[in-house]
Design an enzyme around this catalytic site. Structure first.
Site, mmCIF file in Angstrom:
data_model
loop_
_atom_site.group_PDB
_atom_site.id
_atom_site.type_symbol
_atom_site.label_atom_id
_atom_site.label_comp_id
_atom_site.label_asym_id
_atom_site.label_seq_id
_atom_site.Cartn_x
_atom_site.Cartn_y
_atom_site.Cartn_z
ATOM 1 N N ARG A 92 0.817 -1.209 0.000
ATOM 2 C CA ARG A 92 0.000 0.000 0.000
ATOM 3 C C ARG A 92 0.849 1.256 0.000
ATOM 4 N NH1 ARG A 92 -1.892 -1.915 5.135
ATOM 5 N NH2 ARG A 92 -2.516 -3.694 3.953
ATOM 6 N N ASP A 95 -1.072 3.903 4.677
ATOM 7 C CA ASP A 95 -2.036 3.275 5.596
ATOM 8 C C ASP A 95 -1.989 4.062 6.891
ATOM 9 O OD1 ASP A 95 -3.717 1.291 6.802
ATOM 10 O OD2 ASP A 95 -1.954 0.223 7.546
ATOM 11 N N ASP A 97 -3.590 4.142 10.608
ATOM 12 C CA ASP A 97 -4.383 3.403 11.585
ATOM 13 C C ASP A 97 -4.432 4.167 12.906
ATOM 14 O OD1 ASP A 97 -4.759 1.248 9.834
ATOM 15 O OD2 ASP A 97 -2.921 0.255 10.514
HETATM 16 C C1 X6L Z 1 -0.363 -14.291 11.433
HETATM 17 C C2 X6L Z 1 -1.420 -13.839 10.682
HETATM 18 C C3 X6L Z 1 0.577 -13.367 11.823
HETATM 19 C C4 X6L Z 1 -1.532 -12.510 10.334
HETATM 20 C C5 X6L Z 1 0.473 -12.047 11.479
HETATM 21 C C6 X6L Z 1 0.081 -9.231 10.928
HETATM 22 C C7 X6L Z 1 -1.616 -9.774 9.402
HETATM 23 C C8 X6L Z 1 -0.007 -7.921 10.543
HETATM 24 C C9 X6L Z 1 -1.708 -8.453 9.002
HETATM 25 C C10 X6L Z 1 -0.602 -11.608 10.740
HETATM 26 C C11 X6L Z 1 -0.715 -10.186 10.349
HETATM 27 C C12 X6L Z 1 -0.905 -7.529 9.572
HETATM 28 C C13 X6L Z 1 2.214 -3.458 7.623
HETATM 29 C C14 X6L Z 1 2.836 -4.704 7.510
HETATM 30 C C15 X6L Z 1 0.764 -4.882 7.009
HETATM 31 C C16 X6L Z 1 3.007 -2.347 8.044
HETATM 32 C C17 X6L Z 1 4.866 -3.858 8.153
HETATM 33 C C18 X6L Z 1 -0.969 -6.081 9.183
HETATM 34 C C19 X6L Z 1 -1.700 -5.619 7.968
HETATM 35 N N1 X6L Z 1 0.912 -3.595 7.320
HETATM 36 N N2 X6L Z 1 4.146 -4.911 7.764
HETATM 37 N N3 X6L Z 1 1.905 -5.583 7.129
HETATM 38 N N4 X6L Z 1 4.320 -2.605 8.298
HETATM 39 N N5 X6L Z 1 6.169 -4.022 8.431
HETATM 40 O O1 X6L Z 1 2.550 -1.211 8.171
HETATM 41 O O2 X6L Z 1 -0.427 -5.230 9.843
HETATM 42 S S1 X6L Z 1 -0.704 -5.676 6.539
HETATM 43 MG MG MG Z 2 -2.252 -1.142 9.153
HETATM 44 MG MG MG Z 3 -5.337 0.313 7.985
#
Ligand code: X6L
Ligand code: MG
Ligand code: MG
Length: 178
Positions: A92, A95, A97
């Site tokens: 993205r 974002d 939040d």
């Molecule tokens: C298992 C399943 C473990 C899902 C973790 C963690 C899913 C974080 C979504 C998860 C899981 C997210 C960012 C990102 C995203 C960001 C970094 C999310 C939503 N947004 N990685 N991944 N920074 N480093 O802003 O946070 S997608």
């Molecule tokens: Mg986020």
């Molecule tokens: Mg968001």
């Protein structure tokens, strides 16, 4: 006046510029005062890991707006900066939040505060702890979790030290001429 903490992330395009434009857009809201901006961290993607590294920051703002109204402000800024929703957890441009809104627990159809997964994410907590007065604003829970993290192992690296909102915005004026 409400004390609110936001997390901002980006992993598409000119990431630093995207962060600056998001903070600029917040500053341009008459109902939002930007109080503090964290350093910029480069962070390995979590959730869906096969994507580019993110830049993440935390921002402290004050606002008379209700949480739901602030959510709408955040979404309008995401749209303004060209966010298109494709893959869930995918890349993205920007974002925004809402992490914390005063010390309130809020749960509506569209909003959960504190952000439900913030305590597990170093990319959220490391920038946040830089600008949140210890214990007072971050729940004790998250400071404990933060101490348990091996920051480097979590893929979170200081990318650019930022000491004030002014400093954060100053390099934008330089970039205008790029
Ligand atoms: C298992 C399943 C473990 C899902 C973790 C963690 C899913 C974080 C979504 C998860 C899981 C997210 C960012 C990102 C995203 C960001 C970094 C999310 C939503 N947004 N990685 N991944 N920074 N480093 O802003 O946070 S997608
Ligand atoms: Mg986020
Ligand atoms: Mg968001």
């Amino acid at each position: 006046m409400n004390e609110v903490y936001l997390s901002i992330g980006t992993n598409i395009g000119e990431r630093e510029k995207n962060l600056q434009q998001a903070v600029q857009a917040l500053m341009e809201q008459s109902a939002v005062q930007v109080k503090r901006v964290s350093s910029i961290y480069e962070t390995a993607a979590v959730g869906y890991t096969e994507q580019a590294d993110f830049l993440n920051i935390a921002v402290a703002v004050e606002s008379p707006l209700m949480a739901q109204e602030l959510l709408e402000v955040c979404q309008s800024i995401e749209n303004e900066l060209g966010r298109v929703r494709e893959m869930r957890w995918g890349p993205r441009i920007i974002d925004l939040d809402i992490l914390l809104y005063n010390h309130e627990n809020i749960e509506t159809e569209s909003l959960i505060i504190p952000h439900p997964r913030m305590y597990e994410r170093a990319f959220v907590l490391v920038p946040l702890q830089e600008i949140a007065p210890s214990d007072e604003m971050i729940h004790e829970k998250s400071t404990r979790t933060l101490q348990a993290f091996n920051i480097e192992q979590e893929g979170v690296k200081l990318w650019k030290k930022v000491d004030s909102v002014d400093e954060f915005m100053r390099f934008e004026s330089l970039n205008e001429f790029k």
